[in-house]
Motif scaffolding. Structure first.
Motif, PDB file in Angstrom:
ATOM      1  N   GLU A 362      16.407  19.972   6.434  1.00 28.55           N
ATOM      2  CA  GLU A 362      16.213  18.698   7.140  1.00 28.55           C
ATOM      3  C   GLU A 362      17.445  17.816   7.037  1.00 28.55           C
ATOM      4  O   GLU A 362      17.871  17.207   8.023  1.00 28.55           O
ATOM      5  N   LEU A 363      18.026  17.743   5.855  1.00 28.05           N
ATOM      6  CA  LEU A 363      19.212  16.915   5.671  1.00 28.05           C
ATOM      7  C   LEU A 363      20.401  17.481   6.428  1.00 28.05           C
ATOM      8  O   LEU A 363      21.187  16.730   7.024  1.00 28.05           O
ATOM      9  N   SER A 364      20.538  18.789   6.446  1.00 28.05           N
ATOM     10  CA  SER A 364      21.656  19.429   7.149  1.00 28.05           C
ATOM     11  C   SER A 364      21.507  19.270   8.657  1.00 28.05           C
ATOM     12  O   SER A 364      22.468  18.946   9.362  1.00 28.05           O
ATOM     13  N   ASP A 365      20.293  19.487   9.162  1.00 32.89           N
ATOM     14  CA  ASP A 365      20.060  19.371  10.600  1.00 32.89           C
ATOM     15  C   ASP A 365      20.163  17.936  11.082  1.00 32.89           C
ATOM     16  O   ASP A 365      20.480  17.667  12.244  1.00 32.89           O
ATOM     17  N   GLY A 366      19.877  17.002  10.182  1.00 33.85           N
ATOM     18  CA  GLY A 366      19.915  15.601  10.568  1.00 33.85           C
ATOM     19  C   GLY A 366      21.287  14.966  10.442  1.00 33.85           C
ATOM     20  O   GLY A 366      21.425  13.756  10.588  1.00 33.85           O
ATOM     21  N   ALA A 367      22.292  15.770  10.189  1.00 32.43           N
ATOM     22  CA  ALA A 367      23.665  15.273  10.067  1.00 32.43           C
ATOM     23  C   ALA A 367      23.767  14.162   9.025  1.00 32.43           C
ATOM     24  O   ALA A 367      24.524  13.203   9.189  1.00 32.43           O
ATOM     25  N   CYS A 368      22.985  14.277   7.957  1.00 31.69           N
ATOM     26  CA  CYS A 368      23.024  13.297   6.879  1.00 31.69           C
ATOM     27  C   CYS A 368      24.233  13.575   5.987  1.00 31.69           C
ATOM     28  O   CYS A 368      24.531  14.733   5.676  1.00 31.69           O
ATOM     29  N   ASP A 369      24.926  12.539   5.585  1.00 34.41           N
ATOM     30  CA  ASP A 369      26.079  12.691   4.692  1.00 34.41           C
ATOM     31  C   ASP A 369      25.558  12.665   3.258  1.00 34.41           C
ATOM     32  O   ASP A 369      25.292  11.593   2.703  1.00 34.41           O
ATOM     33  N   PHE A 370      25.411  13.840   2.674  1.00 38.66           N
ATOM     34  CA  PHE A 370      24.810  13.906   1.342  1.00 38.66           C
ATOM     35  C   PHE A 370      25.616  14.832   0.442  1.00 38.66           C
ATOM     36  O   PHE A 370      26.390  15.674   0.896  1.00 38.66           O
ATOM     37  N   ALA A 371      25.413  14.665  -0.849  1.00 37.36           N
ATOM     38  CA  ALA A 371      26.031  15.520  -1.860  1.00 37.36           C
ATOM     39  C   ALA A 371      24.924  16.207  -2.648  1.00 37.36           C
ATOM     40  O   ALA A 371      23.766  15.781  -2.620  1.00 37.36           O
ATOM     41  N   THR A 372      25.284  17.271  -3.360  1.00 37.49           N
ATOM     42  CA  THR A 372      24.299  18.060  -4.094  1.00 37.49           C
ATOM     43  C   THR A 372      24.694  18.179  -5.559  1.00 37.49           C
ATOM     44  O   THR A 372      25.823  18.556  -5.878  1.00 37.49           O
ATOM     45  N   GLY A 373      23.753  17.849  -6.422  1.00 40.60           N
ATOM     46  CA  GLY A 373      23.934  18.075  -7.854  1.00 40.60           C
ATOM     47  C   GLY A 373      23.023  19.190  -8.291  1.00 40.60           C
ATOM     48  O   GLY A 373      21.929  19.353  -7.735  1.00 40.60           O
ATOM     49  N   GLU A 374      23.427  19.972  -9.272  1.00 36.23           N
ATOM     50  CA  GLU A 374      22.604  21.107  -9.651  1.00 36.23           C
ATOM     51  C   GLU A 374      22.658  21.391 -11.142  1.00 36.23           C
ATOM     52  O   GLU A 374      23.551  20.928 -11.863  1.00 36.23           O
ATOM     53  N   VAL A 375      21.673  22.163 -11.587  1.00 31.60           N
ATOM     54  CA  VAL A 375      21.665  22.666 -12.951  1.00 31.60           C
ATOM     55  C   VAL A 375      21.096  24.071 -12.916  1.00 31.60           C
ATOM     56  O   VAL A 375      20.120  24.356 -12.216  1.00 31.60           O
ATOM     57  N   ASP A 376      21.732  24.955 -13.658  1.00 31.09           N
ATOM     58  CA  ASP A 376      21.242  26.320 -13.865  1.00 31.09           C
ATOM     59  C   ASP A 376      20.530  26.331 -15.208  1.00 31.09           C
ATOM     60  O   ASP A 376      21.082  25.893 -16.218  1.00 31.09           O
ATOM     61  N   PHE A 377      19.292  26.824 -15.237  1.00 31.31           N
ATOM     62  CA  PHE A 377      18.500  26.773 -16.460  1.00 31.31           C
ATOM     63  C   PHE A 377      18.790  27.919 -17.428  1.00 31.31           C
ATOM     64  O   PHE A 377      18.135  28.022 -18.472  1.00 31.31           O
ATOM     65  N   ALA A 378      19.762  28.748 -17.115  1.00 28.09           N
ATOM     66  CA  ALA A 378      20.051  29.894 -17.980  1.00 28.09           C
ATOM     67  C   ALA A 378      20.381  29.474 -19.406  1.00 28.09           C
ATOM     68  O   ALA A 378      20.001  30.151 -20.371  1.00 28.09           O
ATOM     69  N   ASP A 379      21.093  28.342 -19.554  1.00 29.55           N
ATOM     70  CA  ASP A 379      21.486  27.889 -20.886  1.00 29.55           C
ATOM     71  C   ASP A 379      20.906  26.521 -21.231  1.00 29.55           C
ATOM     72  O   ASP A 379      21.364  25.869 -22.168  1.00 29.55           O
ATOM     73  N   GLN A 380      19.914  26.065 -20.500  1.00 28.39           N
ATOM     74  CA  GLN A 380      19.305  24.770 -20.801  1.00 28.39           C
ATOM     75  C   GLN A 380      18.520  24.873 -22.107  1.00 28.39           C
ATOM     76  O   GLN A 380      17.795  25.839 -22.341  1.00 28.39           O
ATOM     77  N   GLY A 381      18.690  23.889 -22.983  1.00 31.58           N
ATOM     78  CA  GLY A 381      18.176  23.965 -24.342  1.00 31.58           C
ATOM     79  C   GLY A 381      16.703  24.310 -24.461  1.00 31.58           C
ATOM     80  O   GLY A 381      16.320  25.316 -25.077  1.00 31.58           O
ATOM     81  N   ARG A 382      15.837  23.472 -23.916  1.00 24.01           N
ATOM     82  CA  ARG A 382      14.400  23.685 -24.055  1.00 24.01           C
ATOM     83  C   ARG A 382      13.955  24.976 -23.366  1.00 24.01           C
ATOM     84  O   ARG A 382      13.068  25.687 -23.852  1.00 24.01           O
ATOM     85  N   ALA A 383      14.591  25.290 -22.244  1.00 22.32           N
ATOM     86  CA  ALA A 383      14.244  26.518 -21.535  1.00 22.32           C
ATOM     87  C   ALA A 383      14.540  27.744 -22.389  1.00 22.32           C
ATOM     88  O   ALA A 383      13.771  28.712 -22.407  1.00 22.32           O
ATOM     89  N   ARG A 384      15.648  27.718 -23.131  1.00 25.14           N
ATOM     90  CA  ARG A 384      15.979  28.850 -24.005  1.00 25.14           C
ATOM     91  C   ARG A 384      15.014  28.930 -25.179  1.00 25.14           C
ATOM     92  O   ARG A 384      14.647  30.019 -25.625  1.00 25.14           O
ATOM     93  N   VAL A 385      14.615  27.781 -25.697  1.00 24.26           N
ATOM     94  CA  VAL A 385      13.643  27.764 -26.797  1.00 24.26           C
ATOM     95  C   VAL A 385      12.355  28.470 -26.371  1.00 24.26           C
ATOM     96  O   VAL A 385      11.759  29.234 -27.132  1.00 24.26           O
ATOM     97  N   LEU A 386      11.948  28.229 -25.128  1.00 26.76           N
ATOM     98  CA  LEU A 386      10.699  28.787 -24.610  1.00 26.76           C
ATOM     99  C   LEU A 386      10.857  30.204 -24.071  1.00 26.76           C
ATOM    100  O   LEU A 386       9.877  30.816 -23.658  1.00 26.76           O
ATOM    101  N   ARG A 387      12.083  30.693 -24.027  1.00 30.18           N
ATOM    102  CA  ARG A 387      12.390  31.978 -23.380  1.00 30.18           C
ATOM    103  C   ARG A 387      11.985  31.950 -21.904  1.00 30.18           C
ATOM    104  O   ARG A 387      11.494  32.921 -21.353  1.00 30.18           O
ATOM    105  N   GLN A 388      12.209  30.796 -21.291  1.00 33.86           N
ATOM    106  CA  GLN A 388      11.964  30.619 -19.862  1.00 33.86           C
ATOM    107  C   GLN A 388      13.243  30.138 -19.169  1.00 33.86           C
ATOM    108  O   GLN A 388      13.205  29.370 -18.214  1.00 33.86           O
ATOM    109  N   ASN A 389      14.366  30.603 -19.691  1.00 32.92           N
ATOM    110  CA  ASN A 389      15.667  30.122 -19.227  1.00 32.92           C
ATOM    111  C   ASN A 389      16.103  30.860 -17.960  1.00 32.92           C
ATOM    112  O   ASN A 389      16.962  31.739 -17.970  1.00 32.92           O
TER     113      ASN A 389
END
Length: 476
Positions: A362-389
């Motif tokens: 929707e944002l791409s089709d609407g010609a909206c000027d936006f930026a993207t932030g992201e996180v990969d959960f592979a090394d996220q602390g709590r996710a690794r504790v739970l083995r759900q990384n």
């Protein structure tokens, strides 16, 4: 002939919401239902599917225990007991709905299937007729059964059938990489059923962000055989087996299953309504155009609510549709526009797949000027504790204002992250305000903070992101 101010066709989630809203304006009202009472959600949708998923999660927890150094015997899955609990709890939820319906004034309830005989005239299959000044159509949706599967005969099932099983089968071919296909395929697989999931066109649930879609496909594919864009040559039946011929890694393969589950979506339940007699302009699907802010069609006296309106097939959206349609049908012709809530969708796979606010497409089709932030959960602390990384979260923010616009994710406990983000988007929160909010340690939400920090950098608000270790200690 019965004459009323408002007639509502369908007593599901949307219909009940419409009844309650319209009832505030008039006592000359009737709620018509031709099938069994009890919503799609309670009978064959949200609740029984989550009961099946809960059983699958319990089995998976035993399988994964060894990864924590906790060694348990392999779980013995009793399919009859699993499905027995699903049906018992399903019936309990349905019972609550039936109690609510039975609490409605009996003079406001009619049993029978209704069809239009004119813009204001309805005839039931019981022979009764209703003349209504305004009409709300809330007939829900029905599973789609593609013609390509006709050769399978009675070995073809839909999600409604699965949730009525008394035992678990040996093998199921699931067609459809949408919400229903993903949830049921993974749940059945984890409960010991041999499953192969065939997608089409590369889609994975509701995701439109290519990076998140790829991450979700990889996560599901690591759990069970899943091809988001399967090359299926032929589907046949031999005896009581479904035979699927498909290409995998360049090789033609053939696999046999007990059932073919068509999880290829649901369509508005329009058959039998004879909408042509309503005087509305219908498209090639036989459906009218509906204004989502009023749930009104062609600015007239006929309103649509819930899945039949072909908007967003989710319970909370159906409830909102019903409230809006019923309110406007009750106050007609003084129709009011209603602000819609921020879109929120969750797929209860593991990891969860979720969307909040505006989608990447929707944002791409609407010609909206936006930026993207992201996180990969592979090394996220709590996710690794739970083995759900495992997983990827991407958040979209507007350049200039920093306002949060939406997010797509495949993430551990993503159902909670999606709620936080939907609330932030609906309140108009910007990325810096979000970063001022409290984040406990250690929690999955620290991954959300990492994505927000990345978005802040991409928007030019910060020079650089803090080190990744920030999720593993105090001092954030």
């Amino acid at each position: 002939m019965r004459e009323v101010d408002v007639a509502i066709i369908g007593a599901g989630t949307a219909g009940m919401g419409a009844y309650r809203a319209a009832r505030k304006h008039t006592d000359r009202i009737v709620l018509i239902e031709g099938g069994p009472y009890g919503t799609t959600c309670a009978r064959v949708g949200c609740m029984p599917s989550k009961l099946l998923i809960a059983a699958a999660e319990a089995a998976e927890a035993v399988h994964e225990a060894a990864g924590f150094g906790v060694h348990a015997a392999a779980p013995r899955i009793d399919g009859a007991e699993v499905m027995g609990r699903v049906r018992r709890e399903r019936d309990r939820f349905v019972g609550f709905v039936i109690e609510a319906v039975e609490g409605i004034d009996p003079s406001h309830r009619l049993r029978g299937c209704a069809r239009f005989e004119g813009p204001n005239l309805l005839r039931l299959d019981t022979g009764e007729t209703v003349r209504a000044a305004r009409i709300v159509v809330a007939t829900g949706s029905v599973p789609v059964k593609p013609d390509a599967f006709e050769a399978v005969g009675d070995r073809l099932i839909v999600n409604d059938d699965v949730l009525g099983w008394t035992d678990l089968p040996g093998a199921v071919a699931v067609f459809g990489g949408g919400v229903l296909g993903l949830e049921l395929a993974q749940a059945l697989h984890r409960l010991g059923v041999r499953v192969r999931l065939f997608g089409k066109g590369g889609g994975v649930g509701p995701l439109s962000d290519p990076a998140v879609r790829d991450a979700a496909a990889a996560a599901i594919g690591a759990d069970l055989p899943f091809d988001p864009d399967a090359d299926v040559q032929k589907v046949t039946r031999e005896g009581n087996e479904v035979v699927v011929r498909f290409t995998e890694d360049g090789q033609v393969r053939e696999e046999r299953f007990d059932w073919l589950l068509a999880a290829t979506g649901r369509a508005p339940a329009l058959d039998g309504l004879d909408l042509a007699a309503s005087g509305l302009t219908l498209d090639e699907r036989g459906a009218p155009e509906v204004d989502p802010a009023t749930m009104q069609s062609e600015g007239g006296h006929i309103f649509f609510a819930g899945d039949v309106a072909a908007r967003i097939p989710l319970l909370h959206e159906a409830a909102d549709d019903g409230r809006i349609a019923g309110d406007n049908a009750g106050r007609f012709p003084q129709v009011q526009t209603h602000r819609r809530r921020t879109p929120l969708g969750i797929v209860f796979t593991d990891p969860n797949i979720a969307t909040a606010g505006a989608s990447f497409a929707e944002l791409s089709d609407g010609a909206c000027d936006f930026a993207t932030g992201e996180v990969d959960f592979a090394d996220q602390g709590r996710a690794r504790v739970l083995r759900q990384n495992c997983g990827l979260l991407r958040i979209y923010g507007e350049r200039g204002t920093g306002r949060l616009l939406g997010a797509e994710m495949v993430a551990p406990r993503g159902e909670h992250l999606a709620h936080l983000l939907a609330w932030a988007v609906q309140t108009g929160m910007d990325v810096e305000t979000a970063l001022e909010m409290p984040f406990y340690h250690p929690v999955i939400e620290e991954g959300l903070r990492s994505a927000l920090r990345d978005l802040s950098v991409k928007l030019g608000h910060r020079a650089d992101t803090p080190p990744r270790s920030i999720d593993c200690g105090p001092g954030a």
